[in-house]
Design a protein around this motif. Structure first.
Motif, short mmCIF file in Angstrom:
data_model
loop_
_atom_site.label_atom_id
_atom_site.label_comp_id
_atom_site.label_asym_id
_atom_site.label_seq_id
_atom_site.Cartn_x
_atom_site.Cartn_y
_atom_site.Cartn_z
N LEU A 66 0.91 -1.18 0.01
CA LEU A 66 0.05 -0.28 -0.27
C LEU A 66 0.16 1.66 0.01
O LEU A 66 0.21 2.14 -0.62
CB LEU A 66 -0.90 0.11 1.04
N LEU A 73 1.57 7.51 -6.41
CA LEU A 73 0.42 8.14 -7.04
C LEU A 73 1.32 9.47 -6.22
O LEU A 73 0.23 10.79 -6.56
CB LEU A 73 -0.79 8.13 -6.01
N VAL A 163 -11.76 4.16 2.46
CA VAL A 163 -10.70 4.18 1.79
C VAL A 163 -11.74 4.36 0.63
O VAL A 163 -11.21 5.19 -0.70
CB VAL A 163 -9.26 3.05 1.67
N MET A 164 -12.50 3.20 0.61
CA MET A 164 -13.36 3.29 -0.94
C MET A 164 -14.00 4.60 -1.65
O MET A 164 -14.26 4.64 -2.60
CB MET A 164 -14.23 2.28 -1.31
N LEU A 167 -10.96 7.30 -2.56
CA LEU A 167 -10.77 7.27 -3.49
C LEU A 167 -10.87 6.74 -4.70
O LEU A 167 -10.71 6.83 -5.79
CB LEU A 167 -9.14 6.10 -2.98
N ALA A 168 -11.82 4.93 -4.54
CA ALA A 168 -12.48 5.02 -5.79
C ALA A 168 -13.95 5.68 -6.15
O ALA A 168 -14.50 4.83 -5.10
CB ALA A 168 -12.60 3.04 -5.40
N GLU A 174 -12.65 3.51 -12.15
CA GLU A 174 -12.11 1.97 -12.38
C GLU A 174 -12.35 1.29 -13.24
O GLU A 174 -11.09 0.73 -14.01
CB GLU A 174 -13.23 0.58 -11.51
N MET B 134 -9.55 -5.72 2.23
CA MET B 134 -7.51 -5.37 1.65
C MET B 134 -7.42 -5.13 0.62
O MET B 134 -7.24 -4.48 0.08
CB MET B 134 -6.66 -6.64 2.42
N ALA B 136 -10.23 -3.99 -1.43
CA ALA B 136 -11.06 -3.56 -1.62
C ALA B 136 -10.02 -2.00 -1.22
O ALA B 136 -9.99 -0.94 -2.13
CB ALA B 136 -12.37 -2.45 -0.11
N ILE B 137 -8.78 -2.26 -0.12
CA ILE B 137 -7.75 -0.90 -0.39
C ILE B 137 -6.96 -0.52 -1.58
O ILE B 137 -7.01 0.86 -2.09
CB ILE B 137 -7.42 -0.92 1.22
N PHE B 138 -6.62 -1.66 -1.60
CA PHE B 138 -5.15 -2.50 -2.74
C PHE B 138 -6.08 -1.86 -4.59
O PHE B 138 -5.32 -1.08 -4.67
CB PHE B 138 -4.69 -3.51 -3.31
N TYR B 139 -7.33 -2.11 -4.32
CA TYR B 139 -7.71 -1.43 -5.30
C TYR B 139 -8.10 0.03 -5.97
O TYR B 139 -7.90 0.29 -6.43
CB TYR B 139 -9.28 -1.71 -5.17
N ALA B 140 -8.42 0.61 -4.20
CA ALA B 140 -8.56 1.63 -4.72
C ALA B 140 -7.36 2.98 -4.52
O ALA B 140 -7.16 3.32 -5.30
CB ALA B 140 -9.06 2.28 -3.14
N PHE B 141 -5.89 1.99 -4.19
CA PHE B 141 -5.07 2.93 -4.34
C PHE B 141 -5.01 2.67 -5.85
O PHE B 141 -3.67 3.47 -7.42
CB PHE B 141 -4.06 2.21 -3.48
#
Lengths: 179, 148
Positions: A66, A73, A163-164, A167-168, A174, B134, B136-141
């Motif tokens: 991470l 970024l 986080v979702m 960030l997403a 996506e 985990m 989800a966080i990886f996907y987001a980054f």
């Protein structure tokens, strides 16, 4: 304390100083993984295998990835600022206070420590006969302290949701990212 | 993922070793999940190890490849389902006449069986929630990185 634990602690301190001193952030992020691996070794030597397991999996595995993801970024080099004295003083004072606080703590492994007087003996005596399996940590996490663990899972899920949300932003992005 | 100018997917040795290792990582994750009563580990560690296997796949190949294996909706569902499973066990034990998270009432004949069933389900919920979180966080980054 055994010499091997001292050695690991020494490496841990060296790694921490190197992470703080490094300006090349890619190497610093990799070193945090090594820091976690050394901590995991230290935990294993102190017989906290479950904690060591978590540290190795989370610290050395996922969080290093991470950290690298975050780095990609931003920039890879730390911006050179002039050394400031006030932050150093504050950190030094806080660290000193923490060290001072440990003087009051019971020695590592001391059977007379307060934490070993209350509840823990009951857990150790009762867990195996009450649950029929030998891992007391699992018995405590899943049953004796089941409510706490539910809260911890809720915290992890909340973190993922946060986080979702941050960030997403939307699945459209996506899919655009896939192409 | 791009590391030092060369794309990871062009690195033959990394690819072959990752391909050979991933099944064992996932298997080890399952072992830690279901052997947590007897050895060190449990749902949390298993979830992280399981997610790490997928993250390795995503790093070595690409995020798009990984998302073909585990799509976003599955991850989102896993995050919610894990917590729901844990809470659901608690509610189920309430409905069966026990206290919240009192696993012994889950099996009306044998309290020990109920206890083991409850712990198994709860650990499964932890594992599912943690591994999905985990990922989800990886996907987001990683998704943000590839979007740039």
């Amino acid at each position: 304390m055994l010499p091997s634990e001292f050695l690991l602690l020494l490496f841990l301190a060296i790694t921490a100083v190197v992470i703080a001193r490094l300006e090349y952030l890619f190497a610093a992020a990799m070193l945090t993984g090594i820091f976690s691996l050394l901590s995991a070794g230290l935990f294993t030597l102190m017989d906290a295998v479950d904690v060591a397991f978590t540290e190795a999996a989370v610290g050395a595995g996922v969080s290093a990835v991470l950290m690298l993801g975050t780095l990609s970024l931003t920039v890879r080099e730390e911006r050179q600022g002039k050394t400031r004295i006030l932050p150093f003083l504050i950190v030094g004072l806080t660290g000193g206070a923490l060290f001072f606080g440990t003087l009051d703590m019971p020695l590592y492994g001391d059977p007379a420590a307060p934490i070993h007087q209350y509840l823990a003996p009951d857990y150790i005596a009762g867990a195996e006969s009450e649950f029929g399996f030998p891992n007391i940590v699992t018995a405590i996490l899943a049953s004796y302290r089941g409510f706490d663990t539910l809260g911890e899972v809720a915290v992890i899920v909340t973190a993922a949701l946060g986080v979702m949300a941050l960030l997403a932003s939307g699945r459209g992005q996506e899919e655009a990212g896939d192409k | 993922m791009k590391i030092s100018g060369m794309r990871m997917r062009e690195k033959l040795i990394v690819r072959v070793i990752a391909r050979a290792l991933i099944p064992f990582i996932l298997l080890f994750g399952l072992y830690v999940q279901f052997h947590g009563d007897f050895g060190p580990g449990g749902g949390f560690q298993a979830g992280v190890i399981f997610a790490a296997g997928f993250v390795l796949y995503g790093l070595v190949f690409s995020l798009a490849d990984l998302q073909r294996v585990v799509p976003w909706p599955v991850v989102e569902l896993g995050v919610a389902l894990g917590l729901l499973l844990y809470g659901g066990v608690g509610v189920a034990s309430l409905l069966l006449g026990g206290n919240f998270l009192d696993y012994k009432v889950l099996d009306s004949n044998d309290a020990m069986q109920g206890l083991h069933l409850g712990i198994l389900l709860v650990e499964l919920g932890v594992g599912l929630a943690v591994s999905s979180s985990m990922l989800a966080i990886f996907y987001a980054f990683a998704g943000r990185r590839e979007a740039r």
